[in-house]
Design a protein around this motif. Sequence first.
Motif, short mmCIF file in Angstrom:
data_model
loop_
_atom_site.label_atom_id
_atom_site.label_comp_id
_atom_site.label_asym_id
_atom_site.label_seq_id
_atom_site.Cartn_x
_atom_site.Cartn_y
_atom_site.Cartn_z
N THR A 206 0.85 -1.18 0.00
CA THR A 206 0.00 0.00 0.00
C THR A 206 0.89 1.24 0.00
OG1 THR A 206 -0.10 0.14 2.43
CG2 THR A 206 -1.80 -1.19 1.33
N GLY A 207 0.28 2.39 -0.24
CA GLY A 207 1.01 3.64 -0.14
C GLY A 207 1.78 4.00 -1.40
N PRO A 208 2.51 5.11 -1.37
CA PRO A 208 3.19 5.63 -2.56
C PRO A 208 4.33 4.78 -3.06
CG PRO A 208 3.80 6.89 -0.60
CD PRO A 208 2.69 5.98 -0.19
N GLU A 209 4.84 3.84 -2.25
CA GLU A 209 5.99 3.02 -2.66
C GLU A 209 5.61 1.73 -3.36
OE1 GLU A 209 9.45 3.63 -1.87
OE2 GLU A 209 8.75 5.65 -1.46
N MET A 210 4.33 1.38 -3.35
CA MET A 210 3.93 0.03 -3.75
C MET A 210 4.19 -0.30 -5.22
SD MET A 210 -0.24 0.32 -3.72
CE MET A 210 -0.44 -1.34 -4.37
N HIS A 211 4.23 0.68 -6.09
CA HIS A 211 4.37 0.41 -7.52
C HIS A 211 5.81 0.52 -8.03
CE1 HIS A 211 0.06 0.11 -7.94
NE2 HIS A 211 -0.11 1.34 -7.47
N LYS A 212 6.76 0.74 -7.15
CA LYS A 212 8.15 0.87 -7.58
C LYS A 212 8.70 -0.47 -8.07
CE LYS A 212 11.01 3.43 -5.32
NZ LYS A 212 11.86 4.05 -4.28
N SER A 213 9.73 -0.39 -8.89
CA SER A 213 10.35 -1.62 -9.40
C SER A 213 11.33 -2.22 -8.40
CB SER A 213 11.08 -1.34 -10.72
OG SER A 213 12.11 -0.38 -10.51
N HIS A 214 11.83 -1.40 -7.47
CA HIS A 214 12.74 -1.89 -6.44
C HIS A 214 12.79 -0.88 -5.29
CE1 HIS A 214 15.31 0.68 -9.05
NE2 HIS A 214 15.83 1.07 -7.88
N TRP A 215 13.34 -1.33 -4.17
CA TRP A 215 13.42 -0.50 -2.97
C TRP A 215 14.82 -0.66 -2.36
CZ3 TRP A 215 9.64 -3.76 -4.41
CH2 TRP A 215 8.37 -3.22 -4.66
N THR A 216 15.36 0.43 -1.86
CA THR A 216 16.67 0.40 -1.22
C THR A 216 16.50 0.48 0.29
OG1 THR A 216 17.72 1.45 -3.12
CG2 THR A 216 18.91 1.53 -1.04
N VAL A 217 17.17 -0.42 1.00
CA VAL A 217 17.10 -0.44 2.47
C VAL A 217 18.51 -0.42 3.04
CG1 VAL A 217 14.90 -1.69 2.53
CG2 VAL A 217 17.06 -2.97 2.58
N ARG A 218 18.59 0.06 4.27
CA ARG A 218 19.85 0.07 5.02
C ARG A 218 19.61 -0.55 6.38
NH1 ARG A 218 20.34 4.83 2.01
NH2 ARG A 218 22.41 5.12 1.06
N TYR A 219 20.66 -1.15 6.93
CA TYR A 219 20.61 -1.64 8.30
C TYR A 219 22.02 -1.91 8.77
CZ TYR A 219 21.09 -6.32 6.24
OH TYR A 219 21.52 -7.42 5.54
N THR A 220 22.17 -2.11 10.06
CA THR A 220 23.48 -2.38 10.64
C THR A 220 23.55 -3.83 11.12
OG1 THR A 220 22.84 -1.70 12.87
CG2 THR A 220 23.69 0.00 11.41
N VAL A 221 24.74 -4.39 11.07
CA VAL A 221 25.02 -5.71 11.63
C VAL A 221 26.11 -5.52 12.67
CG1 VAL A 221 25.76 -8.07 11.21
CG2 VAL A 221 24.39 -6.88 9.49
N ASP A 222 25.82 -5.85 13.91
CA ASP A 222 26.77 -5.63 15.00
C ASP A 222 27.38 -6.97 15.42
OD1 ASP A 222 28.08 -3.86 16.68
OD2 ASP A 222 26.70 -4.21 18.33
N TYR A 223 28.70 -7.06 15.32
CA TYR A 223 29.43 -8.25 15.74
C TYR A 223 30.02 -7.95 17.11
CZ TYR A 223 28.88 -9.84 10.94
OH TYR A 223 28.35 -10.24 9.75
N THR A 224 29.42 -8.52 18.14
CA THR A 224 29.74 -8.18 19.52
C THR A 224 30.27 -9.38 20.26
OG1 THR A 224 27.96 -6.53 19.53
CG2 THR A 224 28.80 -7.23 21.66
N LEU A 225 31.37 -9.19 20.96
CA LEU A 225 31.95 -10.25 21.78
C LEU A 225 31.21 -10.34 23.11
CD1 LEU A 225 35.68 -9.36 21.12
CD2 LEU A 225 34.41 -11.24 20.09
N GLY A 226 31.27 -11.52 23.70
CA GLY A 226 30.51 -11.75 24.93
C GLY A 226 30.93 -10.88 26.09
#
Length: 283
Positions: A206-226
Amino acid sequence: MKRSYAGLFVLLIAMALPATALAASSTAVAGSMLVHGQIVVATDGSVQSYTLDHRDRLPGYVTKLLDSNISAWRFEPVQRDGTPVVAKARMSIRLVAQRKNDGNYAVRIIGQWFGSHKADASPSQSVRYKDRRKPQYPLKALKQHVAGTVYVVARINRQGNVDKAAVEQVNLRTQGTPARMRRWRLLLADSALSAARNSTYEIPTTGPEMHKSHWTVRYTVDYTLGDEDHAYGQWVAFIPGPQHEIGWLDADDRMAGSANAMPSGALQMASVNRLQLLGQPGS
Protein backbone atom coordinates in the motif's frame (compact mmCIF):
# COMPACT_ATOMS: atom_id res chain seq x y z
CA MET A 1 25.61 29.21 0.73
CA LYS A 2 24.27 26.82 3.36
CA ARG A 3 25.88 27.22 6.73
CA SER A 4 26.84 24.21 8.81
CA TYR A 5 24.92 24.32 12.07
CA ALA A 6 25.84 20.88 13.37
CA GLY A 7 29.06 20.36 15.28
CA LEU A 8 29.34 24.02 16.29
CA PHE A 9 30.54 23.21 19.78
CA VAL A 10 33.39 20.94 20.87
CA LEU A 11 33.81 20.10 24.54
CA LEU A 12 37.21 19.60 26.16
CA ILE A 13 37.00 17.36 29.22
CA ALA A 14 39.05 15.20 31.50
CA MET A 15 37.50 11.74 31.49
CA ALA A 16 38.16 8.05 31.85
CA LEU A 17 37.31 5.79 28.93
CA PRO A 18 36.98 2.00 29.17
CA ALA A 19 40.11 -0.04 28.60
CA THR A 20 38.77 -1.32 25.27
CA ALA A 21 38.43 2.24 24.03
CA LEU A 22 41.89 3.22 25.19
CA ALA A 23 43.29 0.29 23.22
CA ALA A 24 42.34 1.96 19.96
CA SER A 25 45.23 3.02 17.77
CA SER A 26 46.54 6.57 17.95
CA THR A 27 45.15 7.33 14.51
CA ALA A 28 41.60 6.33 15.51
CA VAL A 29 38.96 7.95 17.63
CA ALA A 30 39.38 6.71 21.17
CA GLY A 31 35.75 6.32 22.17
CA SER A 32 32.25 6.61 20.76
CA MET A 33 28.68 6.90 22.01
CA LEU A 34 25.37 6.70 20.13
CA VAL A 35 22.58 8.77 21.68
CA HIS A 36 18.91 8.48 20.68
CA GLY A 37 16.03 10.88 21.04
CA GLN A 38 13.18 12.69 19.35
CA ILE A 39 13.12 16.09 17.68
CA VAL A 40 10.35 18.51 16.63
CA VAL A 41 11.10 20.94 13.81
CA ALA A 42 9.16 24.20 13.46
CA THR A 43 7.69 25.46 10.19
CA ASP A 44 10.73 27.68 9.56
CA GLY A 45 13.18 24.79 9.98
CA SER A 46 14.35 25.72 13.47
CA VAL A 47 14.27 23.27 16.37
CA GLN A 48 11.02 23.66 18.27
CA SER A 49 11.80 21.05 20.93
CA TYR A 50 13.66 17.78 21.48
CA THR A 51 14.13 15.02 24.02
CA LEU A 52 17.04 12.67 24.68
CA ASP A 53 16.30 9.06 25.56
CA HIS A 54 17.31 8.14 29.10
CA ARG A 55 18.93 11.51 29.72
CA ASP A 56 19.72 10.40 33.26
CA ARG A 57 22.08 7.71 31.92
CA LEU A 58 24.15 10.18 29.89
CA PRO A 59 27.21 11.94 31.35
CA GLY A 60 26.57 15.58 32.16
CA TYR A 61 29.21 16.80 29.71
CA VAL A 62 27.46 14.85 26.92
CA THR A 63 24.05 16.39 27.58
CA LYS A 64 25.70 19.83 27.79
CA LEU A 65 27.33 19.34 24.38
CA LEU A 66 24.12 18.04 22.81
CA ASP A 67 21.96 20.80 24.27
CA SER A 68 24.37 23.43 22.89
CA ASN A 69 24.40 21.90 19.41
CA ILE A 70 20.83 20.75 18.86
CA SER A 71 19.33 24.13 19.73
CA ALA A 72 21.38 25.69 16.89
CA TRP A 73 20.43 23.17 14.18
CA ARG A 74 18.46 24.27 11.14
CA PHE A 75 16.52 21.98 8.84
CA GLU A 76 14.99 22.15 5.41
CA PRO A 77 11.38 23.10 6.30
CA VAL A 78 8.95 20.20 5.90
CA GLN A 79 6.04 20.91 3.58
CA ARG A 80 2.73 19.18 3.11
CA ASP A 81 0.74 20.13 0.01
CA GLY A 82 3.00 23.14 -0.41
CA THR A 83 2.49 24.45 3.13
CA PRO A 84 5.22 24.33 5.83
CA VAL A 85 4.24 22.10 8.75
CA VAL A 86 5.65 21.14 12.14
CA ALA A 87 7.48 17.79 11.85
CA LYS A 88 8.45 15.24 14.48
CA ALA A 89 10.99 12.42 14.01
CA ARG A 90 13.30 10.05 15.83
CA MET A 91 17.00 10.95 15.84
CA SER A 92 20.33 9.32 16.61
CA ILE A 93 23.57 11.20 17.22
CA ARG A 94 27.09 9.78 17.11
CA LEU A 95 29.63 11.38 19.45
CA VAL A 96 33.33 10.67 19.59
CA ALA A 97 36.00 11.43 22.22
CA GLN A 98 39.56 11.90 21.00
CA ARG A 99 42.54 12.15 23.32
CA LYS A 100 44.51 15.40 23.13
CA ASN A 101 48.23 15.92 23.76
CA ASP A 102 47.49 17.27 27.24
CA GLY A 103 45.71 14.07 28.25
CA ASN A 104 42.19 15.51 28.10
CA TYR A 105 39.57 14.43 25.57
CA ALA A 106 37.81 16.50 22.92
CA VAL A 107 34.21 15.35 22.57
CA ARG A 108 32.32 16.21 19.40
CA ILE A 109 29.45 15.15 17.18
CA ILE A 110 30.45 13.38 13.96
CA GLY A 111 27.06 12.36 12.57
CA GLN A 112 23.30 12.55 12.85
CA TRP A 113 20.47 10.37 11.58
CA PHE A 114 16.77 11.23 11.46
CA GLY A 115 13.81 8.94 10.98
CA SER A 116 10.68 9.48 8.94
CA HIS A 117 8.51 12.47 9.85
CA LYS A 118 5.40 10.77 8.46
CA ALA A 119 3.51 9.53 11.49
CA ASP A 120 0.67 7.91 9.54
CA ALA A 121 2.71 5.31 7.63
CA SER A 122 1.60 1.72 8.16
CA PRO A 123 3.84 -1.40 8.04
CA SER A 124 2.32 -2.35 4.67
CA GLN A 125 3.95 0.76 3.17
CA SER A 126 7.46 -0.42 4.04
CA VAL A 127 9.90 -3.21 3.23
CA ARG A 128 9.93 -5.81 6.03
CA TYR A 129 11.81 -9.02 6.66
CA LYS A 130 10.10 -12.21 5.54
CA ASP A 131 12.91 -14.66 6.27
CA ARG A 132 15.93 -12.99 7.87
CA ARG A 133 19.15 -15.00 7.80
CA LYS A 134 21.30 -14.41 10.84
CA PRO A 135 24.88 -13.39 9.97
CA GLN A 136 27.50 -15.89 11.10
CA TYR A 137 30.35 -14.52 13.18
CA PRO A 138 33.47 -15.21 11.06
CA LEU A 139 35.51 -17.81 12.91
CA LYS A 140 38.82 -16.06 12.19
CA ALA A 141 37.44 -12.79 13.54
CA LEU A 142 36.00 -14.50 16.60
CA LYS A 143 39.30 -16.25 17.41
CA GLN A 144 41.11 -12.91 17.20
CA HIS A 145 38.49 -11.19 19.40
CA VAL A 146 37.46 -8.82 16.62
CA ALA A 147 34.30 -6.77 17.18
CA GLY A 148 32.72 -4.21 14.91
CA THR A 149 29.66 -2.87 13.10
CA VAL A 150 28.83 -3.28 9.40
CA TYR A 151 26.59 -0.80 7.57
CA VAL A 152 24.74 -2.60 4.77
CA VAL A 153 22.74 -1.21 1.85
CA ALA A 154 20.60 -3.57 -0.26
CA ARG A 155 18.25 -3.26 -3.21
CA ILE A 156 15.10 -5.37 -3.00
CA ASN A 157 13.23 -6.39 -6.16
CA ARG A 158 9.51 -7.04 -6.57
CA GLN A 159 10.01 -10.72 -5.77
CA GLY A 160 11.29 -9.78 -2.32
CA ASN A 161 14.86 -10.82 -3.08
CA VAL A 162 18.11 -8.88 -2.99
CA ASP A 163 19.40 -8.10 -6.46
CA LYS A 164 22.24 -5.84 -5.27
CA ALA A 165 23.97 -5.39 -1.92
CA ALA A 166 27.02 -3.53 -0.69
CA VAL A 167 28.72 -2.33 2.48
CA GLU A 168 28.97 1.42 3.02
CA GLN A 169 31.28 1.25 6.03
CA VAL A 170 32.78 -1.11 8.63
CA ASN A 171 33.73 0.33 12.02
CA LEU A 172 35.89 -1.76 14.33
CA ARG A 173 36.17 -1.89 18.10
CA THR A 174 39.41 -3.90 18.02
CA GLN A 175 42.88 -2.52 17.37
CA GLY A 176 45.35 -4.05 14.93
CA THR A 177 47.86 -3.17 12.29
CA PRO A 178 46.41 -1.46 9.20
CA ALA A 179 46.76 -4.70 7.23
CA ARG A 180 45.01 -6.77 9.91
CA MET A 181 42.18 -4.26 10.25
CA ARG A 182 41.63 -4.32 6.48
CA ARG A 183 41.32 -8.13 6.62
CA TRP A 184 38.97 -7.94 9.61
CA ARG A 185 36.74 -5.44 7.85
CA LEU A 186 36.55 -7.73 4.81
CA LEU A 187 35.65 -10.73 7.00
CA LEU A 188 32.82 -8.89 8.72
CA ALA A 189 31.59 -7.32 5.48
CA ASP A 190 31.50 -10.66 3.65
CA SER A 191 29.51 -12.25 6.47
CA ALA A 192 26.97 -9.41 6.56
CA LEU A 193 26.54 -9.42 2.77
CA SER A 194 26.06 -13.19 2.65
CA ALA A 195 23.23 -12.94 5.19
CA ALA A 196 21.64 -10.03 3.32
CA ARG A 197 21.64 -11.85 -0.01
CA ASN A 198 20.10 -14.98 1.48
CA SER A 199 17.29 -13.18 3.29
CA THR A 200 13.86 -12.54 1.78
CA TYR A 201 11.60 -9.55 2.25
CA GLU A 202 8.00 -8.41 2.18
CA ILE A 203 7.54 -5.51 -0.21
CA PRO A 204 5.17 -2.52 0.19
CA THR A 205 1.58 -3.39 -0.73
CA THR A 206 0.00 0.00 0.00
CA GLY A 207 1.01 3.64 -0.14
CA PRO A 208 3.19 5.63 -2.56
CA GLU A 209 5.99 3.02 -2.66
CA MET A 210 3.93 0.03 -3.75
CA HIS A 211 4.37 0.41 -7.52
CA LYS A 212 8.15 0.87 -7.58
CA SER A 213 10.35 -1.62 -9.40
CA HIS A 214 12.74 -1.89 -6.44
CA TRP A 215 13.42 -0.50 -2.97
CA THR A 216 16.67 0.40 -1.22
CA VAL A 217 17.10 -0.44 2.47
CA ARG A 218 19.85 0.07 5.02
CA TYR A 219 20.61 -1.64 8.30
CA THR A 220 23.48 -2.38 10.64
CA VAL A 221 25.02 -5.71 11.63
CA ASP A 222 26.77 -5.63 15.00
CA TYR A 223 29.43 -8.25 15.74
CA THR A 224 29.74 -8.18 19.52
CA LEU A 225 31.95 -10.25 21.78
CA GLY A 226 30.51 -11.75 24.93
CA ASP A 227 32.65 -9.62 27.23
CA GLU A 228 31.65 -6.29 25.66
CA ASP A 229 29.55 -3.89 27.72
CA HIS A 230 27.31 -1.79 25.49
CA ALA A 231 25.18 -0.12 28.14
CA TYR A 232 23.48 3.03 26.91
CA GLY A 233 25.46 6.14 27.80
CA GLN A 234 28.83 4.39 28.00
CA TRP A 235 31.82 4.92 25.73
CA VAL A 236 32.97 2.08 23.47
CA ALA A 237 36.07 1.69 21.31
CA PHE A 238 35.64 3.19 17.85
CA ILE A 239 37.95 2.73 14.85
CA PRO A 240 36.01 4.05 11.84
CA GLY A 241 36.58 2.50 8.46
CA PRO A 242 36.52 4.19 5.05
CA GLN A 243 33.16 5.21 3.62
CA HIS A 244 32.47 3.50 0.30
CA GLU A 245 30.62 5.12 -2.56
CA ILE A 246 27.91 2.80 -3.96
CA GLY A 247 27.71 3.42 -7.69
CA TRP A 248 24.37 1.71 -8.30
CA LEU A 249 22.40 3.78 -5.79
CA ASP A 250 19.72 6.04 -7.26
CA ALA A 251 20.04 9.75 -6.50
CA ASP A 252 17.01 9.61 -4.18
CA ASP A 253 18.53 6.72 -2.22
CA ARG A 254 21.75 8.43 -1.19
CA MET A 255 22.39 8.49 2.52
CA ALA A 256 20.42 11.21 4.30
CA GLY A 257 22.57 11.74 7.35
CA SER A 258 25.54 9.75 8.55
CA ALA A 259 25.87 5.98 8.33
CA ASN A 260 27.81 6.17 11.60
CA ALA A 261 24.72 7.45 13.38
CA MET A 262 22.20 5.00 11.96
CA PRO A 263 20.48 3.07 14.76
CA SER A 264 20.60 -0.71 14.85
CA GLY A 265 17.50 -2.82 14.49
CA ALA A 266 14.81 -2.54 11.83
CA LEU A 267 15.31 -1.98 8.13
CA GLN A 268 15.55 1.67 7.14
CA MET A 269 14.04 2.48 3.75
CA ALA A 270 16.19 4.98 1.89
CA SER A 271 13.27 6.64 0.09
CA VAL A 272 11.15 7.58 3.12
CA ASN A 273 10.68 11.23 4.02
CA ARG A 274 13.39 12.14 6.51
CA LEU A 275 14.37 15.44 8.04
CA GLN A 276 17.16 17.19 6.16
CA LEU A 277 19.70 18.94 8.38
CA LEU A 278 21.33 21.89 6.63
CA GLY A 279 25.09 21.54 6.33
CA GLN A 280 25.54 18.30 8.23
CA PRO A 281 29.20 17.42 8.80
CA GLY A 282 30.61 13.95 9.24
CA SER A 283 28.10 12.39 6.86
